[in-house]
Every structure is written in structure tokens, then in C-alpha cells.
Motif scaffolding. Structure first.
Motif, PDB file in Angstrom:
ATOM      1  N   GLY A  21       0.835  -1.197   0.000  1.00 27.74           N
ATOM      2  CA  GLY A  21       0.000   0.000   0.000  1.00 27.74           C
ATOM      3  C   GLY A  21       0.865   1.241   0.000  1.00 27.74           C
ATOM      4  O   GLY A  21       1.962   1.239   0.572  1.00 27.74           O
ATOM      5  N   GLY A  22       0.392   2.289  -0.650  1.00 27.27           N
ATOM      6  CA  GLY A  22       1.146   3.531  -0.717  1.00 27.27           C
ATOM      7  C   GLY A  22       0.309   4.721  -0.270  1.00 27.27           C
ATOM      8  O   GLY A  22      -0.529   4.609   0.631  1.00 27.27           O
ATOM      9  N   ARG A  23       0.511   5.844  -0.932  1.00 26.90           N
ATOM     10  CA  ARG A  23      -0.184   7.075  -0.533  1.00 26.90           C
ATOM     11  C   ARG A  23      -1.700   6.959  -0.683  1.00 26.90           C
ATOM     12  O   ARG A  23      -2.454   7.671  -0.033  1.00 26.90           O
ATOM     13  N   ALA A  46      -1.919   6.265   8.061  1.00 22.64           N
ATOM     14  CA  ALA A  46      -1.452   5.022   8.682  1.00 22.64           C
ATOM     15  C   ALA A  46      -2.599   4.165   9.193  1.00 22.64           C
ATOM     16  O   ALA A  46      -2.534   2.932   9.158  1.00 22.64           O
ATOM     17  N   ASP A  47      -3.664   4.811   9.660  1.00 21.82           N
ATOM     18  CA  ASP A  47      -4.801   4.047  10.189  1.00 21.82           C
ATOM     19  C   ASP A  47      -5.458   3.195   9.106  1.00 21.82           C
ATOM     20  O   ASP A  47      -5.938   2.089   9.367  1.00 21.82           O
ATOM     21  N   PHE A 100      -4.024   1.766   6.727  1.00 22.60           N
ATOM     22  CA  PHE A 100      -3.155   0.691   6.239  1.00 22.60           C
ATOM     23  C   PHE A 100      -3.651  -0.668   6.709  1.00 22.60           C
ATOM     24  O   PHE A 100      -3.301  -1.702   6.143  1.00 22.60           O
ATOM     25  N   LYS A 101      -4.516  -0.665   7.733  1.00 20.63           N
ATOM     26  CA  LYS A 101      -5.055  -1.940   8.211  1.00 20.63           C
ATOM     27  C   LYS A 101      -5.860  -2.640   7.114  1.00 20.63           C
ATOM     28  O   LYS A 101      -6.006  -3.869   7.128  1.00 20.63           O
ATOM     29  N   LEU A 102      -6.381  -1.865   6.144  1.00 17.97           N
ATOM     30  CA  LEU A 102      -7.101  -2.473   5.025  1.00 17.97           C
ATOM     31  C   LEU A 102      -6.150  -3.326   4.180  1.00 17.97           C
ATOM     32  O   LEU A 102      -6.530  -4.398   3.682  1.00 17.97           O
ATOM     33  N   VAL A 103      -4.920  -2.848   4.001  1.00 14.41           N
ATOM     34  CA  VAL A 103      -3.911  -3.604   3.267  1.00 14.41           C
ATOM     35  C   VAL A 103      -3.554  -4.875   4.025  1.00 14.41           C
ATOM     36  O   VAL A 103      -3.422  -5.965   3.452  1.00 14.41           O
TER      37      VAL A 103
END
Length: 223
Positions: free
Chosen positions: A200-202, A207-208, A210-213
Motif C-alpha cells: 500500500g502507498g499514498r 497510517a490508520d 493501512f489496516k485495510l492492506v
């Protein structure tokens, strides 16, 4: 067929690493695969085609960094005269390969993603944007293989195990291992061991999110 020495990459926590099985698969195009083990023998080595397993163990090998391993490997190469030597393109693998090349006054190719029957290696360069083919012009092919370069394919063999006598000099014992700490491992595979990698990127926003990734990686069984 001449032997092809495959230096086994393994850890106490994860066992034989996937890159080792990849190297055993690639070794079959060059000759008869023989595994070189610095530690414990695994049944997976014979399962993936190792016809011989050379074992070097003990404090002189395991109690120091890579120098003793390079010395043992150089002695084995001089004795067996293999068709090639394959190592993993890891920090330790490449350092052993470099030291081995110096000891044998031999050429060295690193970060190969494929190897032809004549020892020609295909290397990915410039972050994978280009490929080149290279061949050692001095000595035998000593090649480090980039992890996740090929799909490991089983080829069961009856592996004969041979214990190697370890004779290293004081110069090989200049850097001693005083402690080993096992890294805490989660449920996801290591990046170099994973067949699927989710990044995952921008676009995730913060940061929150990123849990989807991470959730997607878990669903796919990836890193």
C-alpha cells in the motif's frame, strides 16, 4: 552428471527457506543437486532433489560468522570439483559467495533469477526494469539466486548424507557469535518467503487505513 552444490539457507524458527528449494530446482538444469548444510538436515532437501547432503556442524562453524562456512565450502569445492555452486542472494549468502570467490580466485554472479544449462545466468537489474545475461569467465559458476525467482518443484531423491570434517584457521574465528535472538514472527509469511505480497502507498490516505492492506494480505495468505 557433475554435482551442483546448493548452500542451504535455513533458520531455527522457520526451517529450510523457500529459496533453498528454488535453488535445488534450478540446480537440476546444471547437474546433480547436492545440498550443503551448516546445521540440521531436513527431509525437504531430498524431497526437492538433493542426491547428496553434506553436513558441516559444530562450534567451529555455528559459533562464528560466515568465515568458517566459506572455508569449509572452498575445501569441498576443491575436493568434489562441482559443475556450479548456488547460494541465496541474502546478506549471509552473498558474503559467503564473495569470500568463496576470493579463496578460489573465481568469478561470481549475484542476484540471478534464472540459470541455463551452460551456466549462463539471467540477472534483473535497475529494480527489475531490465535483464542481462552473464557468464563466469574464470573458474566454475558461483551464482547467488534471488528469492522468489522460480517455483520450487519436488523431485524426490534418496539422499546420501556425508559428514564433513571442519578444519578452520584462527583467522576464521575473528568474529564470534555471542547471542542469537529469534525475531518475533506473526501469522504472515516472511517477505522473501511469500508467494503473494500486498503493498500500500499514498492511496491508503493515512497510517490508520493501512489496516485495510493488512486485512487483504491476511485474506490472501500473503505478506
Amino acid at each position: 552428471m557433475a554435482e551442483v552444490l546448493v548452500v542451504v539457507e535455513a533458520s531455527a524458527s522457520a526451517g529450510v527457506k523457500k529459496v533453498t528449494l528454488e535453488m535445488l530446482t534450478l540446480a537440476r538444469t546444471l547437474g546433480s543437486p547436492s545440498a550443503v548444510v551448516f546445521g540440521e538436515v531436513s527431509d525437504q532437501l531430498a524431497e526437492y532433489g538433493a542426491e547428496k547432503i553434506y553436513v558441516a556442524a559444530g562450534e567451529d562453524v555455528e559459533g562464528y560468522l560466515v568465515a568458517p562456512k566459506a572455508t569449509v565450502l572452498a575445501s569441498l569445492v576443491r575436493e568434489k570439483q562441482p559443475a556450479a555452486v548456488l547460494l541465496a542472494s541474502t546478506q549471509e549468502g552473498k558474503e559467503i559467495a564473495g569470500r568463496l570467490a576470493v579463496k578460489l580466485d573465481n568469478g561470481l554472479l549475484t542476484d540471478a533469477v534464472a540459470v541455463d544449462a551452460d551456466g549462463t545466468a539471467t540477472q534483473a537489474i535497475f529494480a527489475g526494469s531490465a535483464t542481462v545475461t552473464s557468464k563466469v569467465t574464470r573458474g566454475l559458476p558461483i551464482i547467488t539466486i534471488r528469492p522468489n525467482s522460480t517455483t520450487p518443484t519436488p523431485a524426490p531423491a534418496s539422499a546420501a548424507v556425508e559428514q564433513l570434517s571442519v578444519a578452520v584457521s584462527e583467522a576464521d574465528k575473528l568474529t564470534k557469535v555471542v547471542e542469537r535472538v529469534a525475531e518475533k514472527k506473526g501469522s504472515r509469511p516472511e517477505l522473501t518467503e511469500a508467494s503473494i505480497v500486498v503493498a500500500g502507498g499514498r492511496g491508503v490516505g493515512n497510517a490508520d487505513n493501512f489496516k485495510l492492506v493488512e486485512e487483504l494480505a491476511d485474506l490472501l495468505g500473503g505478506a
